[in-house]
Structures are given as structure tokens and as C-alpha cells.
Design a protein around this motif. Structure first.
Motif, mmCIF file in Angstrom:
data_model
loop_
_atom_site.group_PDB
_atom_site.id
_atom_site.type_symbol
_atom_site.label_atom_id
_atom_site.label_comp_id
_atom_site.label_asym_id
_atom_site.label_seq_id
_atom_site.Cartn_x
_atom_site.Cartn_y
_atom_site.Cartn_z
ATOM 1 N N MET A 82 0.818 -1.190 0.000
ATOM 2 C CA MET A 82 0.000 0.000 0.000
ATOM 3 C C MET A 82 0.869 1.264 0.000
ATOM 4 N N LEU A 83 1.970 1.241 0.693
ATOM 5 C CA LEU A 83 2.819 2.416 0.754
ATOM 6 C C LEU A 83 3.898 2.415 -0.320
ATOM 7 N N GLY A 84 4.028 1.348 -1.045
ATOM 8 C CA GLY A 84 4.983 1.319 -2.152
ATOM 9 C C GLY A 84 6.378 0.914 -1.729
ATOM 10 N N GLY A 85 6.578 -0.356 -1.410
ATOM 11 C CA GLY A 85 7.903 -0.846 -1.020
ATOM 12 C C GLY A 85 8.905 -0.713 -2.155
ATOM 13 N N TYR A 86 8.509 -0.972 -3.366
ATOM 14 C CA TYR A 86 9.385 -0.831 -4.524
ATOM 15 C C TYR A 86 9.755 0.633 -4.715
ATOM 16 N N PHE A 87 8.835 1.493 -4.423
ATOM 17 C CA PHE A 87 9.044 2.928 -4.535
ATOM 18 C C PHE A 87 10.161 3.383 -3.581
ATOM 19 N N TYR A 88 10.230 2.795 -2.391
ATOM 20 C CA TYR A 88 11.247 3.168 -1.405
ATOM 21 C C TYR A 88 12.631 2.801 -1.896
ATOM 22 N N THR A 89 12.811 1.573 -2.405
ATOM 23 C CA THR A 89 14.141 1.147 -2.867
ATOM 24 C C THR A 89 14.612 1.999 -4.037
ATOM 25 N N THR A 90 13.752 2.288 -4.966
ATOM 26 C CA THR A 90 14.131 3.110 -6.110
ATOM 27 C C THR A 90 14.483 4.518 -5.661
ATOM 28 N N LEU A 91 13.722 5.061 -4.742
ATOM 29 C CA LEU A 91 13.947 6.422 -4.266
ATOM 30 C C LEU A 91 15.243 6.540 -3.480
ATOM 31 N N THR A 92 15.542 5.561 -2.626
ATOM 32 C CA THR A 92 16.778 5.631 -1.833
ATOM 33 C C THR A 92 18.022 5.353 -2.667
ATOM 34 N N GLU A 93 17.900 4.593 -3.746
ATOM 35 C CA GLU A 93 19.058 4.372 -4.624
ATOM 36 C C GLU A 93 19.443 5.670 -5.339
ATOM 37 N N ARG A 94 18.467 6.421 -5.797
ATOM 38 C CA ARG A 94 18.760 7.652 -6.535
ATOM 39 C C ARG A 94 19.124 8.803 -5.597
ATOM 40 N N TYR A 95 18.360 8.955 -4.489
ATOM 41 C CA TYR A 95 18.583 10.050 -3.534
ATOM 42 C C TYR A 95 18.681 9.449 -2.141
ATOM 43 N N PRO A 96 19.889 9.107 -1.668
ATOM 44 C CA PRO A 96 20.024 8.375 -0.399
ATOM 45 C C PRO A 96 19.462 9.131 0.816
ATOM 46 N N VAL A 97 19.695 10.414 0.970
ATOM 47 C CA VAL A 97 19.230 11.134 2.154
ATOM 48 C C VAL A 97 17.823 11.688 1.940
ATOM 49 N N PHE A 98 17.631 12.453 0.875
ATOM 50 C CA PHE A 98 16.323 13.061 0.629
ATOM 51 C C PHE A 98 15.266 12.032 0.262
ATOM 52 N N GLY A 99 15.670 10.908 -0.319
ATOM 53 C CA GLY A 99 14.716 9.857 -0.678
ATOM 54 C C GLY A 99 14.064 9.250 0.541
ATOM 55 N N ALA A 100 14.874 8.988 1.585
ATOM 56 C CA ALA A 100 14.328 8.410 2.817
ATOM 57 C C ALA A 100 13.383 9.406 3.492
ATOM 58 N N TRP A 101 13.776 10.688 3.549
ATOM 59 C CA TRP A 101 12.914 11.704 4.144
ATOM 60 C C TRP A 101 11.626 11.894 3.339
ATOM 61 N N PHE A 102 11.738 11.913 2.057
ATOM 62 C CA PHE A 102 10.558 12.059 1.204
ATOM 63 C C PHE A 102 9.604 10.873 1.373
#
Length: 156
Positions: A1-21
């Protein structure tokens, strides 16, 4: 529901801001979903309470009838017991008064409609009497109209 795949892709591209976002996204989505859930539950509770208020409870009516019977019997026996008015009795009496007033309002509307119908029919009967009077006197309203229109035409 929250997008687990979305988290891995986001943290790979933007390690700090991706986790916060992603954290901001999770809180926002959970807040919205919980608000919608609470709104649905609140609406269903309101509808249920309205339905319960519109229906009369058979036991309340029976209790009201038994109390009124007891007060009448105590009056016949000479006792002066004042009737106890509790919330259920007051609610039943209020419902009875509402039913009486709604019936009176409906009857008043029907009476007004009947009076207006009566007035319209009386006007129509008066017009009919006038036409019949002209015919009884030998005056034909159609010929009278034709004669008056012939006179008004200019001679050629």
C-alpha cells in the motif's frame, strides 16, 4: 500500500532526501486514509442513530401505556399518586404530539386545496349561468360577437 518498490528506487537515486521524502509520503498517506476511514465511520453512526430515532420502540410504548393505566386506576381508587415522568415517557409524548401536529398540518393543507377548488368551481358555474341566461333571453353570444365585428369593419 505504501509502495515498497518505490522506497528502494527512491533511496538508490537520492540516499538522504529519498528516505525523508518516503517518510513524509507515508505519514501523509496514512493521515489521509485514516481521515477517510473516520469520516465513513462517523457518517454510518449518524445514519444509524437517525434511523433508531425515527423508529418507535414497542417497549417504550407499552411502558407508557402501563403507567397511564396505573395512574387512571389509582385515581379510581382514590389515591393521589402523581404520574412519574421519565425520559422515555416524555419522548413518547413528544412523538405523539409531533404526529398530531403533522396530521393537523396535512388536514389544513387539504382544506385549503378544497376551498380553492370550490371557489374555482363556483366561478365556472357563474360563467356558465351567464351564458345560459343569454341563451334563455334569446341572445346568442356567438352571433352577437359576429355582428359587433361586422359593424366595426370599414365600408369598402
Amino acid at each position: 500500500m505504501l509502495g515498497g518498490y518505490f522506497y528502494t528506487t527512491l533511496t538508490e537515486r537520492y540516499p538522504v532526501f529519498g528516505a525523508w521524502f518516503y517518510l513524509f509520503y507515508c505519514f501523509t498517506m496514512m493521515f489521509l486514509i485514516l481521515n477517510v476511514l473516520v469520516a465513513i465511520i462517523n457518517t454510518s453512526c449518524e445514519l444509524g442513530s437517525q434511523e433508531l430515532l425515527s423508529k418507535s420502540n414497542e417497549f417504550e410504548i407499552m411502558q407508557f401505556m402501563m403507567k397511564s393505566l396505573k395512574t387512571k386506576i389509582s385515581w379510581l381508587s382514590g389515591e393521589t399518586a402523581e404520574p412519574e415522568l421519565d425520559d422515555a415517557t416524555a419522548e413518547v409524548q413528544l412523538r405523539i404530539e409531533k404526529l398530531k401536529s403533522s396530521r393537523i398540518n396535512r388536514l389544513q393543507k387539504q382544506e385549503v386545496e378544497a376551498m380553492s377548488t370550490f371557489e374555482k368551481s363556483m366561478k365556472a358555474l357563474k360563467r356558465l349561468d351567464n351564458v345560459n341566461l343569454d341563451r334563455n333571453l334569446g341572445i346568442n353570444p356567438e352571433n352577437k360577437y359576429k355582428q359587433s365585428t361586422r359593424r366595426r369593419r370599414p365600408s369598402q
